[in-house]
Design an enzyme around this catalytic site. Sequence first.
Site, mmCIF file in Angstrom:
data_model
loop_
_atom_site.group_PDB
_atom_site.id
_atom_site.type_symbol
_atom_site.label_atom_id
_atom_site.label_comp_id
_atom_site.label_asym_id
_atom_site.label_seq_id
_atom_site.Cartn_x
_atom_site.Cartn_y
_atom_site.Cartn_z
ATOM 1 N N SER A 269 0.828 -1.195 0.000
ATOM 2 C CA SER A 269 0.000 0.000 0.000
ATOM 3 C C SER A 269 0.865 1.248 0.000
ATOM 4 O O SER A 269 2.084 1.167 0.039
ATOM 5 C CB SER A 269 -0.898 0.011 1.235
ATOM 6 N N LYS A 270 0.216 2.375 -0.033
ATOM 7 C CA LYS A 270 0.928 3.661 -0.065
ATOM 8 C C LYS A 270 1.981 3.791 1.025
ATOM 9 O O LYS A 270 3.018 4.393 0.841
ATOM 10 C CB LYS A 270 -0.086 4.802 0.082
ATOM 11 N N ARG A 271 1.702 3.228 2.166
ATOM 12 C CA ARG A 271 2.619 3.368 3.296
ATOM 13 C C ARG A 271 4.004 2.800 3.022
ATOM 14 O O ARG A 271 4.983 3.163 3.651
ATOM 15 C CB ARG A 271 2.033 2.700 4.538
ATOM 16 N N HIS A 272 4.083 1.875 2.098
ATOM 17 C CA HIS A 272 5.366 1.225 1.834
ATOM 18 C C HIS A 272 6.147 1.942 0.744
ATOM 19 O O HIS A 272 7.165 1.466 0.305
ATOM 20 C CB HIS A 272 5.139 -0.220 1.412
ATOM 21 N N GLY A 273 5.644 3.077 0.295
ATOM 22 C CA GLY A 273 6.335 3.786 -0.764
ATOM 23 C C GLY A 273 5.317 4.176 -1.811
ATOM 24 O O GLY A 273 4.840 5.288 -1.831
#
Length: 521
Positions: free
Chosen positions: A269-273
Amino acid sequence: MWGRHSIRRYPIGNMSVRVRFAPSPTGLLHVGALRTALFVQLFARNQGGKLFLRIEDTDRSRYNPASEQEFIETLNWVGITFDEGPHVGGPHSPYRQSERKEAGIYAPLAQQLVDAGHAYPAFDTADELTEMREIQQINKQPTGYFGGKWRDATPDMVEAAKAEGKPYVLRQRVPRGIKITVEDAIRGRIEFESDTLDDSVLIKTDGMPTYHFASMVDDHLMETTHIMRGEEWVSSSPKHALLFDQFGWPRPTFIHLPVIVGSDGKKLSKRHGATRVLDYMAQGYHPHALKNFVALIGWAPGDDRESMTEAELIAAFDLRGLQPSPGKFDLEKLRWLNGHQIRQMTIDELLENLLRYVNDPYVKSYWNAPDSDGDIPNPEVWPRLERLAGAAAGDIEYFKAALALEQERVQTLADFGEALEFFLVEQPAMDEKAVKKWLTQPHVPALFEHIIANPGSTTEHYDALLRAYGEANGFEKLGPIVHPTRVALTGKTFGPGLFELMALLGPARVEARLRRALAAD
RNA sequence: GCUCUGGUCGUCUAGCGGUUAGGACAUCGCCCUUUCACGGCGAAGAUCGCGGGUUCGAAUCCCGUCCGGAGUACCA
């Protein structure tokens, strides 16, 4: 009689390899799909085979017209190009399934299956199916269509329903009581009891084929030798293998690639990049670094190589190096690989990459796009990148020299914005802490006056000047000389070698900035 | 629930019956050095999910078990 089909294996022989990337155009190209496309490409090129793109747009409700363009552009950015596809044509045109349906490719084949008894019409309504599933759930039975009332319907019933004009689907008739063995190139043999498989819809009421049907039919028609796809398909692979058997077609080799998950083990998801591949471009990653990195998730060359060129990747690619377990996306490693990539470029290559980067409209929109909270995540990035474009249009030799000094210090192209700032701005922002620590020291004004009084334009000049000054004034180490000067000139406590940087900045800028620092006291 | 499937340092992985379980990223230390990086060297980090078994010997083979994941749509 069915068992014979389920265990028969068709040798691929020496047919030349044909593989495909067959996305459904419903949204953005994410990194998982990129990895599939990459492996397909590496395999095709390694085998000297053909690679084609097929658009699986059989779901009209989820169709997103911008999607196909996104796939092609993104894949083009990373350097994955196709021998055949909707955008370039080819011997098996059309390459969009909606167009293939219009061309009448699927209907006769579906009829062929019905005639052979491998498929049958089912007239159940959506409500009836929902009710059936609810009952199955209550009874803790597997859900699905295991016959319903139409699998064994008499011809009369079918005729009557048709005469009434009832809409119907065509379902695959999965034989009962046999084992279906699928050979997966990564996992080996996978056995399924046919009784656990339900009768999937092959043709929808609107006449559109489902994935199960269209994809397999096309893979046969387009002479696909290896079906490489995500592991979410292994559950339905026996139905697909069975379909090849029912048609009497040779089965291609199935290769189910494990998923890529985020650093927390959950879906990426967005949190990982980022999930959108284009966003990595916008963040300043080099396409090859991304490729190199993604290739190493779920695959290894068999030796210790990590950083590999495109040619090395192709030469080394081997199905046996594929991993069955899911891989985590480690942004740190991508950053390292990217820095490595940047350091390997010549200055001209780097300049070319950087200019293309800062002039790309998507980069601009990416850094100016508000996040879900309505904020620009890092509003300082774009103005700096924009400045790079302007500066490169000016004194290009100066710009390249500055680039060379920062090349070893960045990990992404976006990092150049901040790294090069003090070269391009006449009055760089000052780091308050650094100013307090270094510019308040009593020896600093005399030091700066000395430098101003002895202008020069070479690294050697400033090297000699500052060392001599340090010795003459009893400084045992160069720190008290170098640090205040660096802070006054760049506003920062880190960066390229001071003497190199002074030579590049030149006597005029050096004097102006030292005087500014003196005045600020 | 049912069906498949996965499980080696924090992460990506090598390994295919006998290795001090190897490498890379990240971490820490040292060297280089005017800083930060780069580069070099080194350290720490995995009883190979767990439990049995086979074997002189198991991360490697067998059985069981636990914990993840996927599928279970007229979506792909």
